[in-house]
Design a protein around this motif. Structure first.
Motif, PDB file in Angstrom:
ATOM      1  N   SER A 233     -20.858  25.051 -54.340  1.00 15.32           N
ATOM      2  CA  SER A 233     -22.166  24.385 -54.424  1.00 15.32           C
ATOM      3  C   SER A 233     -23.054  24.769 -53.250  1.00 15.32           C
ATOM      4  CB  SER A 233     -21.990  22.868 -54.470  1.00 15.32           C
ATOM      5  OG  SER A 233     -21.321  22.467 -55.638  1.00 15.32           O
ATOM      6  N   ARG A 234     -22.435  24.873 -52.074  1.00 20.23           N
ATOM      7  CA  ARG A 234     -23.225  25.238 -50.892  1.00 20.23           C
ATOM      8  C   ARG A 234     -23.710  26.681 -50.971  1.00 20.23           C
ATOM      9  NH1 ARG A 234     -21.430  22.991 -45.178  1.00 20.23           N
ATOM     10  NH2 ARG A 234     -21.946  21.154 -46.421  1.00 20.23           N
ATOM     11  N   ILE A 235     -22.856  27.582 -51.413  1.00 22.23           N
ATOM     12  CA  ILE A 235     -23.257  28.985 -51.539  1.00 22.23           C
ATOM     13  C   ILE A 235     -24.370  29.132 -52.574  1.00 22.23           C
ATOM     14  CG2 ILE A 235     -22.506  31.305 -52.191  1.00 22.23           C
ATOM     15  CD1 ILE A 235     -19.710  30.566 -51.192  1.00 22.23           C
ATOM     16  N   VAL A 236     -24.186  28.449 -53.717  1.00 25.34           N
ATOM     17  CA  VAL A 236     -25.193  28.523 -54.783  1.00 25.34           C
ATOM     18  C   VAL A 236     -26.528  27.973 -54.303  1.00 25.34           C
ATOM     19  CG1 VAL A 236     -25.834  27.607 -57.046  1.00 25.34           C
ATOM     20  CG2 VAL A 236     -23.524  28.466 -56.673  1.00 25.34           C
ATOM     21  N   ARG A 237     -26.494  26.856 -53.588  1.00 29.54           N
ATOM     22  CA  ARG A 237     -27.741  26.263 -53.091  1.00 29.54           C
ATOM     23  C   ARG A 237     -28.468  27.230 -52.169  1.00 29.54           C
ATOM     24  NH1 ARG A 237     -30.666  21.658 -51.984  1.00 29.54           N
ATOM     25  NH2 ARG A 237     -31.439  21.431 -49.868  1.00 29.54           N
TER      26      ARG A 237
ATOM     27  N   VAL B 206     -28.248  28.944 -67.423  1.00 29.03           N
ATOM     28  CA  VAL B 206     -26.962  28.879 -66.735  1.00 29.03           C
ATOM     29  C   VAL B 206     -26.851  30.085 -65.810  1.00 29.03           C
ATOM     30  CG1 VAL B 206     -24.462  28.907 -66.993  1.00 29.03           C
ATOM     31  CG2 VAL B 206     -25.875  27.667 -68.655  1.00 29.03           C
ATOM     32  N   ASP B 207     -26.643  29.818 -64.532  1.00 27.77           N
ATOM     33  CA  ASP B 207     -26.562  30.888 -63.533  1.00 27.77           C
ATOM     34  C   ASP B 207     -25.183  31.549 -63.597  1.00 27.77           C
ATOM     35  OD1 ASP B 207     -26.955  32.488 -61.257  1.00 27.77           O
ATOM     36  OD2 ASP B 207     -26.129  30.912 -59.964  1.00 27.77           O
ATOM     37  N   PRO B 208     -25.094  32.813 -64.004  1.00 28.88           N
ATOM     38  CA  PRO B 208     -23.781  33.459 -64.133  1.00 28.88           C
ATOM     39  C   PRO B 208     -23.076  33.631 -62.789  1.00 28.88           C
ATOM     40  CG  PRO B 208     -25.560  35.046 -64.504  1.00 28.88           C
ATOM     41  CD  PRO B 208     -26.188  33.698 -64.445  1.00 28.88           C
ATOM     42  N   VAL B 209     -23.857  33.866 -61.730  1.00 32.39           N
ATOM     43  CA  VAL B 209     -23.247  34.023 -60.401  1.00 32.39           C
ATOM     44  C   VAL B 209     -22.632  32.700 -59.960  1.00 32.39           C
ATOM     45  CG1 VAL B 209     -23.670  34.556 -57.971  1.00 32.39           C
ATOM     46  CG2 VAL B 209     -24.811  35.891 -59.762  1.00 32.39           C
ATOM     47  N   GLY B 210     -23.356  31.606 -60.205  1.00 31.62           N
ATOM     48  CA  GLY B 210     -22.825  30.294 -59.850  1.00 31.62           C
ATOM     49  C   GLY B 210     -21.567  29.957 -60.621  1.00 31.62           C
ATOM     50  N   THR B 211     -21.547  30.335 -61.900  1.00 32.41           N
ATOM     51  CA  THR B 211     -20.357  30.102 -62.717  1.00 32.41           C
ATOM     52  C   THR B 211     -19.147  30.843 -62.146  1.00 32.41           C
ATOM     53  OG1 THR B 211     -21.726  29.823 -64.688  1.00 32.41           O
ATOM     54  CG2 THR B 211     -19.391  30.320 -65.024  1.00 32.41           C
TER      55      THR B 211
END
Length: 497
Positions: free
Chosen positions: A241-245, A224-229
């Motif tokens: 979603s775009r930033i995470v991608r 689980v990506d903590p930054v994405g969370t």
């Protein structure tokens, strides 16, 4: 099959072969950017998903993050960046259903052969459709069949393997009823499959040993990506979603470039991380010190360090040695080790195969794919109106597949605008030097060199570089260099004459 009656042929603008990630992505690009074009998807099996439906061994998961492995047009929104096979399979199926692509799939249809007719300016295809031979015609074929043989694994010589009285398994054909509880298991291999199997089997087995001839790099990553969370808590879903991608696009790319430019520094960094996760009784040498530099072969990923956790709790171990012989009850190594086993798993690689094993020809003359060069890593020299979808070896496969799909769409639009009925790559420079199509020295890639097309040392024949370069080339690069076009008018004139 010659005695089976053949049905009348159906015609399509585009034929997509394979309903895995690449095929579903190609179908989406065709129906959204060329809505007037007819297409269908041939799938030899009875389900969507390709690799992710075929492989059912315990713990199967991605070794790439799903934010880039997923479709750019339907972002992966789950918190787990490293996902289990079932979740990936459901994601592909749901993506196809959401956009109506599943209605275009013909299951149980395996392409046997395809012959390009210069006179007709289309492909004539023979297909095994659930035991009946069918004929199809298509102006353009997209082979989204992956790169390995679904029916036969890589053959590996293991001395005395026929002597073993226990259970022998290849992960590609995992039996549903296999019981591993309280069993002694040996996994032969050190790639992603072995690294995935070891921790999950070690949960219930008596003991699991990974027996490898040479080590590989195994990196821990959070599932689980903590930054994405965090980003999903701050931004709307589509923005997050775009930033995470893009984050997952850029950071791994920079790391792979760092590994290529500074291999010794990269090796030291990886070794430091591995050493911190190993039990005190284990050292880097010899089990975790590969002979090659980082990213000369694909790095293996273990989510949340599960591989190293199973080593620390004593449920598994790693042995680096060569097999002397297999006995009735286990394996003896050249180094003098005796490893008892109830189950031997041969995770020794995949047998590479292109175009799903179909036989290709042009005007009745067989085409030899190993003798061709890959134009922009997508089309093959002397093969008209056909794309072979090949992804990346050092990044998510889907990124390369989408770059190929975008290039094909742009080419089809160009051909429509200029009245061309076919495009065929031609190698004009007889002095062009060959390069490997896949920039890896993994065993299964090395063994398949004589069966694969080649890349060249000049544009547009260069192998895949990276997603950013390839995406730009697909969208804006020179579209005519290395291609020979035939106009619909010329084709009609030749047909009349």
């Amino acid at each position: 099959m010659g005695s089976i009656a053949r049905s009348a042929s159906e015609s399509f603008d585009v034929m997509i072969v394979g309903a895995g990630l690449s095929g579903i992505n190609s179908a989406y690009r065709i129906q959204t950017e060329l809505p007037g074009y007819s297409y269908t998807v041939l799938e030899s099996r009875d389900a969507i998903g390709g690799t992710w439906d075929l492989f059912r061994y315990p713990g199967i998961r991605s070794d790439s993050d799903l934010h880039t492995f997923g479709f750019p047009w339907r972002p992966w929104t789950e918190h787990r960046a490293i996902a289990a096979g079932e979740a990936i399979r459901n994601y592909i199926r749901e993506s196809a259903e959401e956009f109506g692509i599943d209605k275009k799939i013909r299951f149980g249809n395996k392409m046997l052969s395809a012959d390009w007719s210069t006179e007709e300016q289309n492909w004539n295809m023979l297909v095994d459709s659930n035991g009946e031979e069918k004929l199809y015609k298509a102006r353009f074929i997209i082979f989204s069949t992956g790169y390995y043989d679904y029916n036969e694994p890589l053959k590996t010589t293991i001395p005395g393997i026929e002597n073993f009285k226990g259970t022998r398994i290849h992960p590609q054909f995992w039996p549903e009823d296999l019981i591993v509880d309280s069993k002694k298991i040996v996994i032969i291999g050190s790639g992603a499959t072995a690294v995935t199997l070891l921790p999950i089997l070690a949960q219930t087995a008596k003991h699991v040993t990974m027996l490898q001839r040479s080590p590989t790099y195994i990196l821990s990553r959070p599932s689980v990506d903590p930054v994405g969370t965090f980003l999903r808590k701050v931004f709307p879903s589509w923005i997050a979603s775009r930033i995470v991608r893009y984050r997952f696009l850029v950071l791994p790319f920079l790391f792979s470039k760092f590994c290529s430019a500074f291999p010794e520094a990269a090796r030291r960094i990886i070794h430091k991380r591995v050493k911190a996760e190993l039990p005190p009784s284990m050292s880097i040498d010899p089990d975790f010190n590969p002979r090659y530099n980082p990213w000369e072969q694909r790095l293996c990923v273990c989510p949340d360090g599960d591989f190293y956790e199973s080593l620390r709790n004593g449920s598994s171990d790693v042995v680096t040695d060569t097999i002397e012989r297999v006995t009735e009850t286990g394996i003896e190594t050249v180094g003098g080790k005796v490893i008892d086993a109830d189950i031997i798993i041969t995770a020794t690689g995949l047998k590479m195969q292109l175009a799903g094993g179909a036989t290709l020809s042009r005007d009745g003359t067989p085409l030899s794919l190993p003798s061709t060069f890959a134009w922009n890593s997508t089309m093959l020299s002397d093969v008209p109106n056909a794309a072979l979808v090949i992804g990346y070896a050092n990044a998510s496969w889907t990124l390369g597949a989408d770059a190929a799909a975008k290039l094909v769409i742009r080419l089809l639009k160009y051909m429509r605008k200029n009245g061309f009925s076919s495009a065929m790559p031609r190698v004009g420079d007889v002095g062009m030097k060959k390069q490997n199509l896949l920039n890896l020295n993994s065993t299964y890639v090395e063994k398949a060199k004589g069966d694969l097309p080649s890349a060249g040392d000049k544009k547009p024949w260069l192998p895949r570089s990276n997603y950013f370069v390839d995406l730009w080339a697909a969208s804006y690069g020179n579209l005519t260099r290395g291609l020979e076009f035939t106009s619909a008018a010329d084709a009609a004139s030749k047909k009349v004459n």
